[in-house]
Write a protein that holds these residues in place. Structure first.
Motif, mmCIF file in Angstrom:
data_model
loop_
_atom_site.group_PDB
_atom_site.id
_atom_site.type_symbol
_atom_site.label_atom_id
_atom_site.label_comp_id
_atom_site.label_asym_id
_atom_site.label_seq_id
_atom_site.Cartn_x
_atom_site.Cartn_y
_atom_site.Cartn_z
ATOM 1 N N VAL A 1 0.838 -1.196 0.000
ATOM 2 C CA VAL A 1 0.000 0.000 0.000
ATOM 3 C C VAL A 1 0.875 1.248 0.000
ATOM 4 O O VAL A 1 0.606 2.222 -0.712
ATOM 5 C CB VAL A 1 -0.933 -0.012 1.235
ATOM 6 C CG1 VAL A 1 -1.738 1.288 1.313
ATOM 7 C CG2 VAL A 1 -1.859 -1.220 1.194
ATOM 8 N N ARG A 2 1.940 1.223 0.796
ATOM 9 C CA ARG A 2 2.833 2.389 0.870
ATOM 10 C C ARG A 2 3.502 2.630 -0.483
ATOM 11 O O ARG A 2 3.603 3.788 -0.940
ATOM 12 C CB ARG A 2 3.905 2.151 1.944
ATOM 13 C CG ARG A 2 4.875 3.300 2.123
ATOM 14 C CD ARG A 2 5.622 3.161 3.454
ATOM 15 N NE ARG A 2 6.463 1.984 3.457
ATOM 16 C CZ ARG A 2 7.768 1.978 3.109
ATOM 17 N NH1 ARG A 2 8.336 3.104 2.699
ATOM 18 N NH2 ARG A 2 8.482 0.872 3.163
ATOM 19 N N TYR A 3 3.938 1.579 -1.162
ATOM 20 C CA TYR A 3 4.564 1.746 -2.472
ATOM 21 C C TYR A 3 3.555 2.274 -3.486
ATOM 22 O O TYR A 3 3.866 3.166 -4.304
ATOM 23 C CB TYR A 3 5.124 0.408 -2.967
ATOM 24 C CG TYR A 3 6.255 -0.160 -2.148
ATOM 25 C CD1 TYR A 3 6.893 0.609 -1.171
ATOM 26 C CD2 TYR A 3 6.684 -1.474 -2.344
ATOM 27 C CE1 TYR A 3 7.936 0.078 -0.417
ATOM 28 C CE2 TYR A 3 7.718 -2.005 -1.592
ATOM 29 C CZ TYR A 3 8.334 -1.231 -0.628
ATOM 30 O OH TYR A 3 9.360 -1.762 0.107
ATOM 31 N N GLN B 1 -5.471 4.922 0.891
ATOM 32 C CA GLN B 1 -4.906 6.064 1.620
ATOM 33 C C GLN B 1 -5.433 6.069 3.062
ATOM 34 O O GLN B 1 -4.670 6.250 4.020
ATOM 35 C CB GLN B 1 -5.296 7.364 0.924
ATOM 36 C CG GLN B 1 -4.733 8.615 1.583
ATOM 37 C CD GLN B 1 -3.243 8.778 1.328
ATOM 38 O OE1 GLN B 1 -2.788 8.685 0.186
ATOM 39 N NE2 GLN B 1 -2.478 9.008 2.391
ATOM 40 N N GLU B 2 -6.736 5.846 3.218
ATOM 41 C CA GLU B 2 -7.324 5.812 4.553
ATOM 42 C C GLU B 2 -6.780 4.637 5.367
ATOM 43 O O GLU B 2 -6.466 4.778 6.560
ATOM 44 C CB GLU B 2 -8.849 5.697 4.438
ATOM 45 C CG GLU B 2 -9.567 5.680 5.782
ATOM 46 C CD GLU B 2 -11.076 5.543 5.637
ATOM 47 O OE1 GLU B 2 -11.778 5.638 6.663
ATOM 48 O OE2 GLU B 2 -11.540 5.339 4.500
ATOM 49 N N LEU B 3 -6.649 3.496 4.704
ATOM 50 C CA LEU B 3 -6.104 2.318 5.380
ATOM 51 C C LEU B 3 -4.690 2.574 5.885
ATOM 52 O O LEU B 3 -4.342 2.242 7.028
ATOM 53 C CB LEU B 3 -6.115 1.132 4.412
ATOM 54 C CG LEU B 3 -5.457 -0.160 4.901
ATOM 55 C CD1 LEU B 3 -6.226 -0.729 6.088
ATOM 56 C CD2 LEU B 3 -5.387 -1.176 3.761
ATOM 57 N N LEU C 1 -9.237 1.640 -12.080
ATOM 58 C CA LEU C 1 -9.196 0.854 -10.847
ATOM 59 C C LEU C 1 -8.311 1.540 -9.809
ATOM 60 O O LEU C 1 -8.663 1.597 -8.629
ATOM 61 C CB LEU C 1 -8.664 -0.558 -11.144
ATOM 62 C CG LEU C 1 -8.511 -1.479 -9.934
ATOM 63 C CD1 LEU C 1 -9.858 -1.715 -9.264
ATOM 64 C CD2 LEU C 1 -7.876 -2.815 -10.350
ATOM 65 N N GLY C 2 -7.174 2.074 -10.266
ATOM 66 C CA GLY C 2 -6.266 2.762 -9.347
ATOM 67 C C GLY C 2 -6.916 3.970 -8.698
ATOM 68 O O GLY C 2 -6.765 4.211 -7.491
ATOM 69 N N ARG C 3 -7.674 4.758 -9.527
ATOM 70 C CA ARG C 3 -8.356 5.934 -8.980
ATOM 71 C C ARG C 3 -9.437 5.527 -7.976
ATOM 72 O O ARG C 3 -9.673 6.219 -6.978
ATOM 73 C CB ARG C 3 -8.960 6.770 -10.111
ATOM 74 C CG ARG C 3 -7.938 7.648 -10.819
ATOM 75 C CD ARG C 3 -8.633 8.688 -11.688
ATOM 76 N NE ARG C 3 -9.267 8.059 -12.836
ATOM 77 C CZ ARG C 3 -8.668 7.862 -14.022
ATOM 78 N NH1 ARG C 3 -7.398 8.237 -14.170
ATOM 79 N NH2 ARG C 3 -9.307 7.292 -15.022
ATOM 80 N N MET C 4 -10.073 4.402 -8.230
ATOM 81 C CA MET C 4 -11.153 3.971 -7.352
ATOM 82 C C MET C 4 -10.614 3.520 -5.986
ATOM 83 O O MET C 4 -11.187 3.851 -4.944
ATOM 84 C CB MET C 4 -11.926 2.820 -8.001
ATOM 85 C CG MET C 4 -13.111 2.350 -7.166
ATOM 86 S SD MET C 4 -13.880 0.854 -7.838
ATOM 87 C CE MET C 4 -12.639 -0.363 -7.404
ATOM 88 N N VAL C 5 -9.507 2.780 -5.991
ATOM 89 C CA VAL C 5 -9.025 2.216 -4.721
ATOM 90 C C VAL C 5 -8.113 3.177 -3.975
ATOM 91 O O VAL C 5 -7.865 2.978 -2.771
ATOM 92 C CB VAL C 5 -8.280 0.878 -4.956
ATOM 93 C CG1 VAL C 5 -9.200 -0.122 -5.643
ATOM 94 C CG2 VAL C 5 -6.992 1.073 -5.740
ATOM 95 N N ASP D 1 1.778 9.546 -5.835
ATOM 96 C CA ASP D 1 2.264 10.901 -5.574
ATOM 97 C C ASP D 1 3.284 11.340 -6.619
ATOM 98 O O ASP D 1 3.284 12.508 -7.045
ATOM 99 C CB ASP D 1 2.899 10.973 -4.183
ATOM 100 C CG ASP D 1 1.874 10.841 -3.067
ATOM 101 O OD1 ASP D 1 0.683 11.116 -3.327
ATOM 102 O OD2 ASP D 1 2.256 10.469 -1.936
ATOM 103 N N HIS D 2 4.164 10.427 -7.025
ATOM 104 C CA HIS D 2 5.268 10.813 -7.921
ATOM 105 C C HIS D 2 4.992 10.514 -9.394
ATOM 106 O O HIS D 2 5.630 11.108 -10.266
ATOM 107 C CB HIS D 2 6.557 10.088 -7.505
ATOM 108 C CG HIS D 2 7.056 10.485 -6.143
ATOM 109 N ND1 HIS D 2 7.793 11.635 -5.939
ATOM 110 C CD2 HIS D 2 6.920 9.896 -4.927
ATOM 111 C CE1 HIS D 2 8.098 11.733 -4.637
ATOM 112 N NE2 HIS D 2 7.574 10.691 -4.006
ATOM 113 N N LEU D 3 4.058 9.577 -9.635
ATOM 114 C CA LEU D 3 3.770 9.137 -11.006
ATOM 115 C C LEU D 3 5.049 8.777 -11.745
ATOM 116 O O LEU D 3 5.217 9.037 -12.945
ATOM 117 C CB LEU D 3 2.983 10.219 -11.761
ATOM 118 C CG LEU D 3 1.572 10.493 -11.226
ATOM 119 C CD1 LEU D 3 0.893 11.595 -12.037
ATOM 120 C CD2 LEU D 3 0.720 9.219 -11.236
#
Length: 303
Positions: free
Chosen positions: A6-8, A69-71, A60-64, A14-16
């Protein structure tokens, strides 16, 4: 799903850029890429579209993203609170105190805990000895300070003795007992009695007095020591109370003898139960405190 994945993922968001994201996370790029790939397999689709100069989130990336982020933020909060707890930067401690213990007997202990362990959030509740015993065993309290002379030794509980205190007879200065050095149990014959409902000696002292052939008349009962003392000061009857609970200007106390009654107040925990660092802090301060563990014996009554 593992938290480093999740962190990666959030770093790439953030950096794209996978290279810069790997540098930010202090990990080799192949390791970051492999972690993202495993996360994509678990979630069932690509999280990013990778182009030469344009890496961007997939649908899918935008949805999750907000959910991950909250997790991640909640995991950081949980970790911080856990570290604060183990390091005693912030730890709540539920302490039960027997309602018949005078506050001035415990103020020094409470002050020491707050002074040396400011992260301990001490929550104090008072109740009878019986109630504290039940709540402690049920896990509603972590530690309690009380005594119960009616109980046989309970192997489930560990007791750290704090202080001993003699039970006294409380009367107004005009009462005949006030002129004695001590009051014998047989002197209570025919006297009016103001009963403390929460007294830990209820059911203990009375049978002893009766066995000695002593009869008295209970004229008032109250759970509140201040009411009992007010009734005693008004001359309605005598009180049977711990020495340090008798703090009314219109009341004097004399030791009860032949026989004497003492209470030993202890700090009580449940054996074998894992305890928080806050409990350990309280125990250390209780051991360090200058309790008056022994008191002089009462003098023989004189008339």
């Amino acid at each position: 799903m593992e938290m480093h994945q999740v962190r990666y993922f959030l770093a790439v968001c953030d950096h794209l850029n996978f290279t810069r994201a790997a540098e930010h996370c202090h990990v080799a790029q192949p390791s970051l890429t492999r972690a993202i790939k495993l996360l994509e397999e678990e979630l069932g689709g690509a999280l990013f579209h990778r182009e030469r100069a344009n890496t961007h989130l997939s649908e899918l990336g935008r949805m999750v993203r907000p959910h991950l982020q909250e997790l991640y933020e909640k995991s950081l909060t949980a970790k911080k609170e856990a570290l604060d707890f183990t390091r005693l930067k912030k730890a709540r401690l539920r302490l039960g105190v027997m309602c018949t213990i005078a506050p001035n007997q415990l103020v020094e202990l409470v002050t020491a805990v707050q002074a040396r362990h400011p992260g301990v959030d001490l929550e104090i509740m008072d109740a009878s000895a019986r109630d504290l015993d039940v709540r402690l065993k049920e896990g509603l309290l972590e530690v309690a300070i009380f005594c119960d002379p009616r109980d046989e030794e309970d192997e489930r509980l560990h007791r750290l003795p704090l202080f001993r205190e003699q039970m006294m007879i409380a009367v107004p200065p005009s009462h005949r007992f006030a002129g004695m050095n001590a009051v014998r149990v047989r002197d209570l014959e025919g006297e009016c009695y103001v009963n403390r409902v929460s007294c830990e000696f209820n059911g203990v002292a009375g049978p002893v007095w009766r066995d000695l052939g002593v009869n008295w008349k209970t004229i008032y009962r109250s759970e509140r020591d201040d009411w009992v003392l007010a009734m005693v000061a008004a001359g309605l009857g005598f009180g049977f109370m711990p020495e340090h609970c008798i703090n009314h200007p219109g009341v004097v106390s004399r030791p009860l003898v032949d026989p004497e009654f003492w209470r030993e107040v202890s700090l009580v925990t449940v054996r074998g139960r894992p305890h928080s660092p806050a409990v350990g802090a309280l125990v250390r301060e209780a051991v360090r405190a200058p309790w008056r563990r022994d008191a002089p014996r009462a003098e023989v009554a004189s008339r």
